[in-house]
Design a protein around this motif. Structure first.
Motif, PDB file in Angstrom:
ATOM      1  N   UNK B 248       0.805  -1.228   0.000  1.00 31.86           N
ATOM      2  CA  UNK B 248       0.000   0.000   0.000  1.00 31.86           C
ATOM      3  C   UNK B 248       0.838   1.279   0.000  1.00 31.86           C
ATOM      4  N   UNK B 249       2.115   1.210   0.359  1.00 28.68           N
ATOM      5  CA  UNK B 249       2.949   2.414   0.384  1.00 28.68           C
ATOM      6  C   UNK B 249       3.801   2.569  -0.867  1.00 28.68           C
ATOM      7  N   UNK B 269      -4.779   2.629 -18.128  1.00 34.08           N
ATOM      8  CA  UNK B 269      -4.257   1.260 -18.289  1.00 34.08           C
ATOM      9  C   UNK B 269      -3.356   0.891 -17.109  1.00 34.08           C
ATOM     10  N   UNK B 270      -2.590   1.858 -16.619  1.00 30.39           N
ATOM     11  CA  UNK B 270      -1.679   1.587 -15.495  1.00 30.39           C
ATOM     12  C   UNK B 270      -2.462   1.108 -14.281  1.00 30.39           C
ATOM     13  N   UNK B 271      -3.562   1.801 -13.975  1.00 31.46           N
ATOM     14  CA  UNK B 271      -4.348   1.400 -12.795  1.00 31.46           C
ATOM     15  C   UNK B 271      -4.918  -0.002 -12.958  1.00 31.46           C
ATOM     16  N   UNK B 272      -5.452  -0.278 -14.164  1.00 29.56           N
ATOM     17  CA  UNK B 272      -6.078  -1.592 -14.406  1.00 29.56           C
ATOM     18  C   UNK B 272      -5.037  -2.715 -14.324  1.00 29.56           C
ATOM     19  N   UNK B 273      -3.902  -2.483 -14.973  1.00 34.28           N
ATOM     20  CA  UNK B 273      -2.848  -3.506 -14.977  1.00 34.28           C
ATOM     21  C   UNK B 273      -2.351  -3.799 -13.557  1.00 34.28           C
ATOM     22  N   UNK B 274      -2.091  -2.727 -12.811  1.00 28.55           N
ATOM     23  CA  UNK B 274      -1.485  -2.907 -11.489  1.00 28.55           C
ATOM     24  C   UNK B 274      -2.453  -3.624 -10.548  1.00 28.55           C
ATOM     25  N   UNK B 290      -3.959  -2.958  -4.140  1.00 30.05           N
ATOM     26  CA  UNK B 290      -4.372  -3.038  -5.553  1.00 30.05           C
ATOM     27  C   UNK B 290      -4.381  -1.675  -6.219  1.00 30.05           C
ATOM     28  N   UNK B 291      -4.495  -0.608  -5.418  1.00 31.79           N
ATOM     29  CA  UNK B 291      -4.736   0.721  -5.971  1.00 31.79           C
ATOM     30  C   UNK B 291      -3.437   1.429  -6.332  1.00 31.79           C
TER      31      UNK B 291
END
Lengths: 138, 525
Positions: B248-249, B269-274, B290-291
């Protein structure tokens, strides 16, 4: 007899690691038919002059973005003179404030290339100013 | 991709056909819902605007302290420290390679006393601070912690970020000291230390910014950055940390380049992939793991020395892309940065640019306003697929450390950089004011000029501190650090002791150089 190609040492002096410009220009000069030696990062003026000697360079091209250009170039020109390399063409590319341009020219830097310079302008400048060898065919 | 690369075969308009395979709940989802394509917060910027964080540092700690007070007084909401090259490279001002570099590209910080001067009169409990420091990240972070301690601010209240991203240094920016493997150990030790002692601190800013500046395409930026992220998480897990205690950090840092919609798609796309990587590859259970949270900086490489006022317009468009892509914090470049470090006036205009976007344009009122656009959704899917292909290739090479050792990302980036330069030379890519619409005469700008006094001042200051400190304590602390480096235990604790003893950055880095050696890369172009 055909002249040998112009030999260029491209160097990154100082601590800066931003080598995009150095690598792009090294490739452009190679594609223009010159022989290019890239020293890699963090070279002292001593190392650069020693590379120029060893490689029998016609041209030294320095890429400096960090603001250390006056210190580096002053030292480099002293060393070149001490080694008797008076006819090596020294060029600097990078972020050079206007007020430093005449100071660099005064110590013998023959070409100063600022951001946005086309690669072709540097190729043409080398062909025009390199003294020991006749310009190559394009 | 740059606009010049848009294939002639690309459709002139996008239709429902282009998003037919997209499942809203699975692939897009409402803001705040997995996989967070539309953002990690349900309320977007209505809940909280992005942090306006302007990167600054030059000269001595006192010079930079004055700039920070100006930025805070002008409504800046976070600080961001730029260190000079000797500090970044772990060299003291008296080292031969520091010649002419002290205080030039950032602020010179040599000992704890400089860090105290840097934050003089600034309450570390009331602001958030980002520090762009990588190879010696643990050392500068330890200095910050000791300054907080002396201000009476508990570590648990500190909030901010250290960049601490060594992989992109090997890949792009090249401010490395030690070889990759001991360097990774330093990074992971910060994850451990902060999970236990500084829980609100972002332990790393996994950066695509420099990768993009070095010449990468948008897809390469995304791929190499997220694959770096995977590498860090894997090393953390391998070191025995529970993924949900440190993931989370982790924070990210992306570039905002010229191709407006492509950049927005990249952030989505970065958010979805990660989110998928963290849940499915690492089995993280916490939503916070996840975020993907990220900082954005507009693209320095797009700034031109010619007609520099045009840079204000470029930066505005790039900043808008960052905001429409849901950035959590933002730095806007100043118009004069192709020529020098920014003047106060130019830095203020850059901050005002963000404030106009935030408070006047209305774009912050609705979360992910482009969600559902056929074009933006199709582009998000395309760039995600391109990035995934790269990431799989790096997996097959044995991970990012192995890929770096083979020179793979370095070569890919150099190749893209050269292609881009050729596109500019041939006129396939237009740069207004450089290869088109060129001005007959340029109007000179007032520029910041950093003189050489700082170097001499710092030399004197360091000599004074060395004379006044307890030399035996320094020697013992440096030996303790070397002992720790030879073993496989904690590193932050012995670094904190060396900082308290007023050891210099160069002394601490040299102590580690003796144990771990220095990295030199294969030179190729």
């Amino acid at each position: 007899m055909r002249e040998r190609p112009v030999r260029v040492v491209i160097a990154k002096p100082g601590l800066d690691g931003h080598d995009r410009g150095a690598k792009v220009i090294a490739r452009a000069l190679r594609d223009a038919g010159m022989e290019v030696i890239y020293t890699g990062l963090r070279q002292t003026p001593e190392q650069i002059v020693s590379a120029a000697l060893q490689e029998d360079a016609d041209v030294i091209g320095l890429s400096i973005l960090s603001g250390a250009h006056l210190h580096v170039c002053t030292r480099l020109m002293e060393l070149l003179r001490a080694e008797g390399l008076h006819d090596v063409l020294v060029l600097v590319g990078g972020i050079i404030p206007d007020q430093d341009v005449p100071r660099l020219q005064a110590i013998g830097v023959r070409g100063i290339y600022l951001p946005g310079t086309p690669m072709q302008a540097i190729v043409d400048g080398i062909r025009r100013d390199v003294r020991r060898h006749a310009p190559l065919d394009a | 991709m740059t606009p010049a690369d848009t294939p002639a075969t690309a459709p002139a308009a996008y239709t429902p056909e282009d998003t037919v395979r997209l499942d809203y709940t699975r692939d897009v989802a409402d803001p705040g819902q997995f996989p967070y394509t539309r953002g990690i917060h349900a309320s977007g910027y209505r809940g909280k605007l992005w942090t306006m964080r302007q990167f600054a540092g030059f000269g001595s700690a006192a010079d930079t302290n004055r700039r920070y007070r100006d930025l805070l007084a002008a409504g800046g909401t976070g600080l961001s420290v730029a260190f000079d090259l000797p500090t970044l490279m772990g060299r003291d001002p008296d080292h031969p390679l520091s010649l002419g570099e002290v205080g030039k590209c950032g602020v010179s910080v040599v000992t704890l006393a400089d860090m105290e001067a840097l934050f003089d009169g600034i309450d570390l409990g009331a602001i958030t601070t980002s520090m762009t420091i990588n190879s010696p990240a643990s050392i500068l972070f330890a200095m910050y912690l000791v300054v907080a301690e002396r201000q009476g601010v508990p570590w648990s209240q500190l909030s901010g970020t250290i960049q601490n991203d060594i992989l992109k240094e090997f890949i792009a920016q090249k401010e490395y000291i030690y070889p990759p493997r001991p360097s990774m150990r330093l990074v992971v030790d910060v994850f451990r230390f902060c999970a236990a002692h500084v829980p609100r601190w972002n332990t790393i800013s996994i950066s695509g910014y420099h990768i993009r500046e070095a010449g990468a395409t948008a897809a390469q930026e995304l791929a190499f950055t997220l694959r770096d992220g995977i590498e860090y998480v894997q090393w953390g897990v391998d070191a025995g940390l529970d993924v949900d205690t440190f993931a989370p950090r982790l924070s990210f840092f992306f570039n905002a380049h010229n191709d407006f919609f492509e950049e927005i798609a990249k952030y989505r796309a970065a958010r979805r992939l990660w989110a998928r990587v963290m849940r499915d590859r690492f089995g993280a259970r916490s939503e916070k793991s996840w975020q993907l949270r990220f900082h954005t900086q507009t693209a320095g490489v797009t700034l031109t020395a010619q007609q520099p006022y045009n840079n204000v317009v470029r930066t505005t468009l790039q900043a808008l892309a960052g905001v429409l892509g849901g950035t959590n914090s933002l730095h806007t470049n100043s118009l004069d940065e192709a020529l020098a470090l920014p003047t106060t006036e130019a830095a203020t205009l850059a901050l005002r640019t963000q404030q106009v976007i935030a408070h006047e344009s209305g774009v912050a009122d609705v979360v992910d306003p482009l969600g559902g656009s056929y074009y933006v959704e199709a582009l998000t899917t395309r760039i995600e697929a391109e990035a995934l292909a790269y990431m799989e290739r790096i997996d097959r090479m044995g991970g990012m450390v192995a890929a770096i050792e083979q020179g793979y990302p370095q070569r890919e980036i150099a190749e893209s950089a050269y292609r881009d330069q050729q596109a500019v030379e041939s006129g396939r890519r237009t740069v207004v004011g450089v290869n088109a619409h060129v001005a007959a005469q340029e109007t000179p700008l007032p520029l910041l000029y950093i003189d050489d006094e700082v170097g001499a001042q710092q030399l004197a200051r360091v000599a004074e501190i060395k004379a006044a400190r307890d030399a035996a304590r320094v020697t013992t602390a440096l030996h303790g650090l070397q002992e720790a480096a030879r073993g496989d235990g904690p590193l932050m604790e012995p670094i904190l002791e060396a900082v308290r003893a007023h050891a210099t950055v160069g002394e601490m880095c040299d102590a580690l150089r003796e144990v771990w050696g220095e990295y030199t890369e294969r030179t190729e172009f």
